[in-house]
Structure formats: C-alpha cells, structure tokens
Design a protein around this motif. Structure first.
Motif, PDB file in Angstrom:
ATOM      1  N   HIS A  86       0.823  -1.213   0.000  1.00 50.46           N
ATOM      2  CA  HIS A  86       0.000   0.000   0.000  1.00 50.46           C
ATOM      3  C   HIS A  86       0.859   1.266   0.000  1.00 50.46           C
ATOM      4  O   HIS A  86       0.677   2.163   0.823  1.00 50.46           O
ATOM      5  CB  HIS A  86      -0.969   0.000   1.195  1.00 50.46           C
ATOM      6  N   THR A  87       1.802   1.313  -0.939  1.00 51.84           N
ATOM      7  CA  THR A  87       2.687   2.469  -1.085  1.00 51.84           C
ATOM      8  C   THR A  87       2.537   3.057  -2.481  1.00 51.84           C
ATOM      9  O   THR A  87       1.936   2.443  -3.369  1.00 51.84           O
ATOM     10  CB  THR A  87       4.156   2.071  -0.852  1.00 51.84           C
ATOM     11  N   GLN A  88       3.112   4.229  -2.682  1.00 50.21           N
ATOM     12  CA  GLN A  88       3.017   4.886  -3.989  1.00 50.21           C
ATOM     13  C   GLN A  88       3.883   4.208  -5.044  1.00 50.21           C
ATOM     14  O   GLN A  88       3.552   4.212  -6.228  1.00 50.21           O
ATOM     15  CB  GLN A  88       3.438   6.356  -3.852  1.00 50.21           C
ATOM     16  N   ASP A  89       4.993   3.639  -4.614  1.00 48.72           N
ATOM     17  CA  ASP A  89       5.932   3.076  -5.579  1.00 48.72           C
ATOM     18  C   ASP A  89       6.785   2.023  -4.887  1.00 48.72           C
ATOM     19  O   ASP A  89       6.745   1.877  -3.656  1.00 48.72           O
ATOM     20  CB  ASP A  89       6.813   4.192  -6.156  1.00 48.72           C
ATOM     21  N   ALA A  90       7.571   1.290  -5.666  1.00 46.71           N
ATOM     22  CA  ALA A  90       8.477   0.291  -5.110  1.00 46.71           C
ATOM     23  C   ALA A  90       9.649   0.075  -6.054  1.00 46.71           C
ATOM     24  O   ALA A  90       9.528   0.253  -7.275  1.00 46.71           O
ATOM     25  CB  ALA A  90       7.758  -1.031  -4.857  1.00 46.71           C
ATOM     26  N   LEU A  91      10.771  -0.309  -5.480  1.00 42.54           N
ATOM     27  CA  LEU A  91      11.969  -0.688  -6.218  1.00 42.54           C
ATOM     28  C   LEU A  91      12.307  -2.107  -5.801  1.00 42.54           C
ATOM     29  O   LEU A  91      12.601  -2.359  -4.630  1.00 42.54           O
ATOM     30  CB  LEU A  91      13.115   0.270  -5.874  1.00 42.54           C
ATOM     31  N   VAL A  92      12.216  -3.052  -6.747  1.00 40.72           N
ATOM     32  CA  VAL A  92      12.443  -4.475  -6.444  1.00 40.72           C
ATOM     33  C   VAL A  92      13.441  -4.991  -7.468  1.00 40.72           C
ATOM     34  O   VAL A  92      13.085  -5.211  -8.624  1.00 40.72           O
ATOM     35  CB  VAL A  92      11.129  -5.280  -6.505  1.00 40.72           C
ATOM     36  N   ARG A  93      14.679  -5.198  -7.077  1.00 38.12           N
ATOM     37  CA  ARG A  93      15.729  -5.462  -8.052  1.00 38.12           C
ATOM     38  C   ARG A  93      16.704  -6.555  -7.611  1.00 38.12           C
ATOM     39  O   ARG A  93      17.093  -6.607  -6.435  1.00 38.12           O
ATOM     40  CB  ARG A  93      16.538  -4.179  -8.296  1.00 38.12           C
ATOM     41  N   PRO A  94      17.167  -7.361  -8.566  1.00 42.13           N
ATOM     42  CA  PRO A  94      18.245  -8.306  -8.255  1.00 42.13           C
ATOM     43  C   PRO A  94      19.568  -7.595  -8.042  1.00 42.13           C
ATOM     44  O   PRO A  94      20.493  -8.158  -7.447  1.00 42.13           O
ATOM     45  CB  PRO A  94      18.290  -9.206  -9.499  1.00 42.13           C
ATOM     46  N   GLN A  95      19.678  -6.340  -8.515  1.00 41.24           N
ATOM     47  CA  GLN A  95      20.909  -5.579  -8.312  1.00 41.24           C
ATOM     48  C   GLN A  95      21.088  -5.133  -6.859  1.00 41.24           C
ATOM     49  O   GLN A  95      22.172  -4.692  -6.478  1.00 41.24           O
ATOM     50  CB  GLN A  95      20.935  -4.358  -9.232  1.00 41.24           C
ATOM     51  N   ILE A  96      20.031  -5.236  -6.059  1.00 41.71           N
ATOM     52  CA  ILE A  96      20.143  -4.996  -4.611  1.00 41.71           C
ATOM     53  C   ILE A  96      20.596  -6.327  -4.003  1.00 41.71           C
ATOM     54  O   ILE A  96      19.855  -7.312  -4.011  1.00 41.71           O
ATOM     55  CB  ILE A  96      18.807  -4.530  -4.005  1.00 41.71           C
ATOM     56  N   THR A  97      21.803  -6.363  -3.488  1.00 40.35           N
ATOM     57  CA  THR A  97      22.448  -7.645  -3.189  1.00 40.35           C
ATOM     58  C   THR A  97      22.020  -8.301  -1.884  1.00 40.35           C
ATOM     59  O   THR A  97      22.169  -9.514  -1.721  1.00 40.35           O
ATOM     60  CB  THR A  97      23.974  -7.469  -3.163  1.00 40.35           C
ATOM     61  N   CYS A  98      21.515  -7.523  -0.930  1.00 41.65           N
ATOM     62  CA  CYS A  98      21.158  -8.097   0.380  1.00 41.65           C
ATOM     63  C   CYS A  98      20.365  -7.056   1.165  1.00 41.65           C
ATOM     64  O   CYS A  98      20.197  -5.911   0.714  1.00 41.65           O
ATOM     65  CB  CYS A  98      22.408  -8.511   1.162  1.00 41.65           C
TER      66      CYS A  98
ATOM     67  N   ILE B 187       9.730  14.698   8.497  1.00 38.10           N
ATOM     68  CA  ILE B 187      10.741  13.661   8.715  1.00 38.10           C
ATOM     69  C   ILE B 187      10.364  12.408   7.921  1.00 38.10           C
ATOM     70  O   ILE B 187       9.198  11.993   7.894  1.00 38.10           O
ATOM     71  CB  ILE B 187      10.860  13.300  10.214  1.00 38.10           C
ATOM     72  N   ILE B 188      11.353  11.816   7.271  1.00 39.52           N
ATOM     73  CA  ILE B 188      11.150  10.540   6.579  1.00 39.52           C
ATOM     74  C   ILE B 188      11.281   9.413   7.598  1.00 39.52           C
ATOM     75  O   ILE B 188      12.303   9.307   8.288  1.00 39.52           O
ATOM     76  CB  ILE B 188      12.189  10.352   5.458  1.00 39.52           C
TER      77      ILE B 188
ATOM     78  N   TYR C 175      14.151  -4.999  -1.715  1.00 42.62           N
ATOM     79  CA  TYR C 175      13.068  -4.102  -2.106  1.00 42.62           C
ATOM     80  C   TYR C 175      13.048  -2.866  -1.216  1.00 42.62           C
ATOM     81  O   TYR C 175      13.483  -2.894  -0.056  1.00 42.62           O
ATOM     82  CB  TYR C 175      11.709  -4.810  -2.033  1.00 42.62           C
ATOM     83  N   ILE C 176      12.563  -1.788  -1.793  1.00 37.83           N
ATOM     84  CA  ILE C 176      12.235  -0.568  -1.065  1.00 37.83           C
ATOM     85  C   ILE C 176      10.858  -0.152  -1.560  1.00 37.83           C
ATOM     86  O   ILE C 176      10.665   0.086  -2.749  1.00 37.83           O
ATOM     87  CB  ILE C 176      13.247   0.565  -1.341  1.00 37.83           C
ATOM     88  N   ALA C 177       9.893  -0.095  -0.674  1.00 37.22           N
ATOM     89  CA  ALA C 177       8.539   0.336  -1.026  1.00 37.22           C
ATOM     90  C   ALA C 177       8.210   1.574  -0.204  1.00 37.22           C
ATOM     91  O   ALA C 177       8.470   1.605   1.005  1.00 37.22           O
ATOM     92  CB  ALA C 177       7.526  -0.773  -0.756  1.00 37.22           C
ATOM     93  N   GLY C 178       7.671   2.596  -0.877  1.00 35.25           N
ATOM     94  CA  GLY C 178       7.379   3.805  -0.129  1.00 35.25           C
ATOM     95  C   GLY C 178       6.835   4.921  -0.988  1.00 35.25           C
ATOM     96  O   GLY C 178       6.223   4.677  -2.034  1.00 35.25           O
ATOM     97  N   THR C 179       7.087   6.146  -0.543  1.00 38.31           N
ATOM     98  CA  THR C 179       6.608   7.295  -1.299  1.00 38.31           C
ATOM     99  C   THR C 179       7.347   7.365  -2.634  1.00 38.31           C
ATOM    100  O   THR C 179       8.459   6.849  -2.783  1.00 38.31           O
ATOM    101  CB  THR C 179       6.854   8.607  -0.538  1.00 38.31           C
ATOM    102  N   LYS C 180       6.711   8.014  -3.598  1.00 37.92           N
ATOM    103  CA  LYS C 180       7.313   8.115  -4.929  1.00 37.92           C
ATOM    104  C   LYS C 180       8.677   8.780  -4.878  1.00 37.92           C
ATOM    105  O   LYS C 180       9.633   8.349  -5.522  1.00 37.92           O
ATOM    106  CB  LYS C 180       6.380   8.870  -5.866  1.00 37.92           C
ATOM    107  N   GLU C 181       8.792   9.848  -4.071  1.00 40.86           N
ATOM    108  CA  GLU C 181      10.060  10.568  -3.996  1.00 40.86           C
ATOM    109  C   GLU C 181      11.158   9.714  -3.382  1.00 40.86           C
ATOM    110  O   GLU C 181      12.292   9.675  -3.893  1.00 40.86           O
ATOM    111  CB  GLU C 181       9.893  11.856  -3.186  1.00 40.86           C
ATOM    112  N   CYS C 182      10.860   9.023  -2.295  1.00 43.39           N
ATOM    113  CA  CYS C 182      11.874   8.179  -1.642  1.00 43.39           C
ATOM    114  C   CYS C 182      12.356   7.065  -2.569  1.00 43.39           C
ATOM    115  O   CYS C 182      13.556   6.782  -2.656  1.00 43.39           O
ATOM    116  CB  CYS C 182      11.303   7.572  -0.363  1.00 43.39           C
ATOM    117  N   VAL C 183      11.411   6.426  -3.254  1.00 47.61           N
ATOM    118  CA  VAL C 183      11.768   5.336  -4.159  1.00 47.61           C
ATOM    119  C   VAL C 183      12.542   5.856  -5.363  1.00 47.61           C
ATOM    120  O   VAL C 183      13.518   5.236  -5.807  1.00 47.61           O
ATOM    121  CB  VAL C 183      10.499   4.565  -4.597  1.00 47.61           C
TER     122      VAL C 183
END
Length: 431
Positions: free
Chosen positions: A86-98, A208-209, A251-259
């Motif tokens: 339930h976030t605005q956006d997400a970054l889900v990538r194999p390039q994120i190693t851990c 504050i984020i 993954y990072i899921a959150g606001t559009k700006e943060c992602v």
C-alpha cells in the motif's frame, strides 16, 4: 501412523525422549497455529489480489538483458509490491544484493550532507554500524557529513518519548526504525507500536522521513508498517518476501520521492528505474512472493515451537512462549559459547544441503566478534530457509529463523535439542 512417524524421526537421529517431548509441546500449540494460518490466508489473498489487479501475465516472467529498457515483468512486479505494501511506488531489483545493501541504498539516497539520521529504537543491526559510521568504514554516512543520533529503548522495551522529542532537531531528516531485534534480546516491534512511534515523531516534525527495516517481519501480521505511516519499508528477498525461491534481491517500497531517490542512487542520475535488466529470475521473484505468506507462516510456527521447547527447559527466550509475534526470529540465551555452537550444529545437521558440514565460529565481515552461522540452504545465506546464527559474545544467545515448511522447522528444532542433549548441555529429563 504415529508409529511410522516416530520410526522415521528415530532414523533421522532423534531419540525417543526428544521426540516425545516435542509432541507434547506441539499438541499445546494447535490454537496458535490455527491463528497463524488465518493470517497467512489473509495475506495470500492480498498478494493474489495485487497480482491480478496488475494483470501479471506469462510475458512478465521472461525477463530482459542488457540495459533492461521496457522490462514489463520488472515494472509490473514493482507495481505489485507497491499494491501489497500500500505504497506509492516500489523498487524491487536483483541488483540490490542483500538486506544491508537495501537499507544502505535507502539511507544514502535520501540523506544529504548536513542531515542527521536518528534511531529512536536503540542500536541498529551490526552490519549497519559501518553503513552509518558508528564503526568507521569507507563510504559510510559519516564520511558524507551525515550525523547520527540514537535514543535507547527503556529497560522495559518501551520508547523513551521524552528523549526522542529532545533528539529531534532542525537537522533530523530521516528516522530509522528496526522492526526485528537483530543480535539483541529486546522485543520485536509490532506494526501497531511502530505506528504509534511514527505518529509521535510526525507530530513533532511532519516532514521527517520514517524508514522501517522490515526484515523478517513481512506477512507475519495482516498489516505492514507502510499501513501505519512509514514513508519507506525496506527488506531482503532472501528473507520472507522471496518465499525461499528468490535467489538474490531486495526491495524498497514507499513514497514516490523516496523510491525515485533510491533508484537514481542504485543506477545513475538521469537513469533511475528505467535501466536494470531482470535477466532470468523474474519467475522466481513472482512465485516466491506468491508463496511468501504460507512460507512465512511455517517459519513462524517453527519460532513459536522453538520458544516453547527451550523455555520449558529453563532457558531465557525472546519472545517468550506465549507472547504475540511480529517477526520470525527466535532468540534463545544459553549463557555459554558451547550452547550456541551445539544449537547451530544441530540446525546444520537438519539441513537438506550441506548437512554433513560442521559449522564453527569465524570472523565475518560487518561484525565485531566471531559469529557462527548454520544454513544448509538452496539459496546461499537465505534466512527464510532453516537457519541459525549468533555472535560468540555475552550473553551467548542464538537466533533461529526460517524453515520453508513447518515440518522442516520442527525437525530442525528437535535436531538442535538432540545436539545439546548429546553434548551433555541439556538433561534427558524433559517436562
């Protein structure tokens, strides 16, 4: 039927006494296990609804190479994650190693020189100390002129609201909240408590984020921290959300700006989310997410089983055998290095991979003491699979997690107990 099961356990090295004790403990947990299954069913439907809403198709499973432009599967998967959390956006990538990389990425991309990072829940997980600069390291936040402040939890595990209020100042840009306990014996934070903390912080400084390290907590409850005000939730795909199938990723899921900030840091300014080939692993990412609620439920049952097994034998456990659960981690304090080592060696002996290997304490990168790790996993280092680890330092606690199935988690715990019995650390007289 039970006799056949008992015989099979005996063939796998579990004594009659250990098996019978395990059966007594399990029989008392039936109602709790039913409640876990209900949460898993809810979360299974939530994931399924997100996949259907974004029209996941066979084409989404194929992946791309090279630059990864117009990667339908990658982009759709990120929409699915945003819907699940339930976030605005997400970054889900194999390039994120851990998981540590995901957290470092979220911090480094959303903080600037002169900003301050605040942890209102005490010391962060060991590997983040070098990211922040608590322990000096190349490329740390401290090297970029980003300061750090922390407020420890109260002795009872509560938030020190007075000192948190005093710690927030004009430089405070981002608050990091670690949901799980790390190598500590403090309580894991429930989503409800995280929501209360975020509301308090936002009441003092609304811009504050608030970032939550969500590792080990996904799908344990019906809600996620992003449902109660978190601007970012961050985690690893070789933990809960990868369902045991994801071979790498975060993954990072959150606001559009943060992602968006994180995407530009991961790739390059001007490129962001547009590049990053998914290669041939999207099928595992999708199917792993689909299985994640039920896999997490099995791991959660294993953690509760472990707590009751060892609490009844007089060992300090966090969480205890009765309290509510908010992650899949179970801490057991043995008080001696020998107890930690025997436990981990028992877990390793229960593994489907490398069961013949004997783990020993060793110097691990990112830690300030020797650490022993047991993880005979299909994915190297995957802690949603049956695993255990612990630093060889007081109070000599071990941290157990995972199990792709409840049945395997159960066997692993019985095998750990058997190892302690065989080494004379635990008596054969069981409650």
């Amino acid at each position: 039927m039970k006799e056949d099961l008992k015989t099979q356990y005996a063939a796998m090295g579990i004594s009659e006494e250990v098996y019978a004790y395990g059966e007594r403990v399990e029989s008392a947990l039936k109602e709790r296990f039913m409640a876990i299954d209900e949460v898993a069913e809810y979360n299974q439907l939530k994931v399924l609804a997100a996949m259907q809403a974004h029209q996941v198709s066979e084409a989404c499973l194929l992946g791309t190479s090279g630059y990864g432009y117009n990667d339908l599967g990658r982009d759709t998967l990120e929409q699915v994650y945003a819907s699940v959390f339930h976030t605005q956006d997400a970054l889900v990538r194999p390039q994120i190693t851990c998981g540590t990389h995901a957290l470092a990425l979220a911090l480094l991309s959303n903080l600037r020189p002169g900003d301050e990072l605040l942890s209102p829940v005490g010391k962060p997980y060991d590997t983040l100390e070098e990211v922040i600069g608590i322990r000096p390291s190349k490329g740390s936040l401290q090297e970029y002129g980003i300061s750090y402040r922390q407020v420890d939890l109260l002795p009872d595990g509560g938030f020190d609201y007075d000192n948190i209020k005093m710690a927030i100042n004009e430089k405070t840009k981002l608050v990091t909240i670690q949901r799980s306990k790390g190598y500590q014996t403090r309580p894991t934070l429930s989503v409800a408590r995280i929501g209360e903390l975020i509301a308090f912080i936002k009441g003092i400084k609304p811009d504050i984020i608030c970032m939550v390290d969500n590792c080990y907590g996904e799908f344990v409850e019906k809600l996620e921290p992003s449902d109660v005000g978190a601007d970012m939730v961050v985690g690893s795909l070789i933990k809960n959300p990868g369902g045991g199938l994801a071979p790498i990723g975060g993954y990072i899921a959150g606001t559009k700006e943060c992602v968006e900030n994180a995407a530009y840091r991961l790739t390059s300014p001007g490129l962001g989310k547009e590049v990053g080939a998914s290669l041939g692993i999207l099928n595992d990412f999708y199917q792993g997410l689909f299985l994640a609620p039920t896999v997490t439920a099995g791991a959660l049952k294993g953690a509760i089983f472990a707590a009751n097994i060892y609490e009844n034998l007089g060992f300090a456990v966090v969480p205890d055998g009765q309290e509510s659960r908010h992650d899949i981690i179970q801490a057991v304090t043995f008080g001696t290095p020998e107890g930690v080592i025997a436990f981990c060696q028992g877990i390793q002996a229960a593994a489907p991979v490398d069961a013949h290997v004997t783990p020993e304490p060793w110097d691990m990168p990112g830690y300030d003491s020797q650490v022993i790790m047991a993880a005979g996993a299909f994915v190297s280092g995957s802690s949603i699979e049956l695993s255990a680890d612990g630093p060889i330092k007081p109070p000599y606690a071990v941290y157990f997690q995972g199990g792709l199935t409840w049945q395997h988690a159960k066997f692993g715990i019985l095998k750990s107990l058997q190892a302690l019995v065989d080494k004379g650390i635990v008596s054969k007289k069981f409650p």
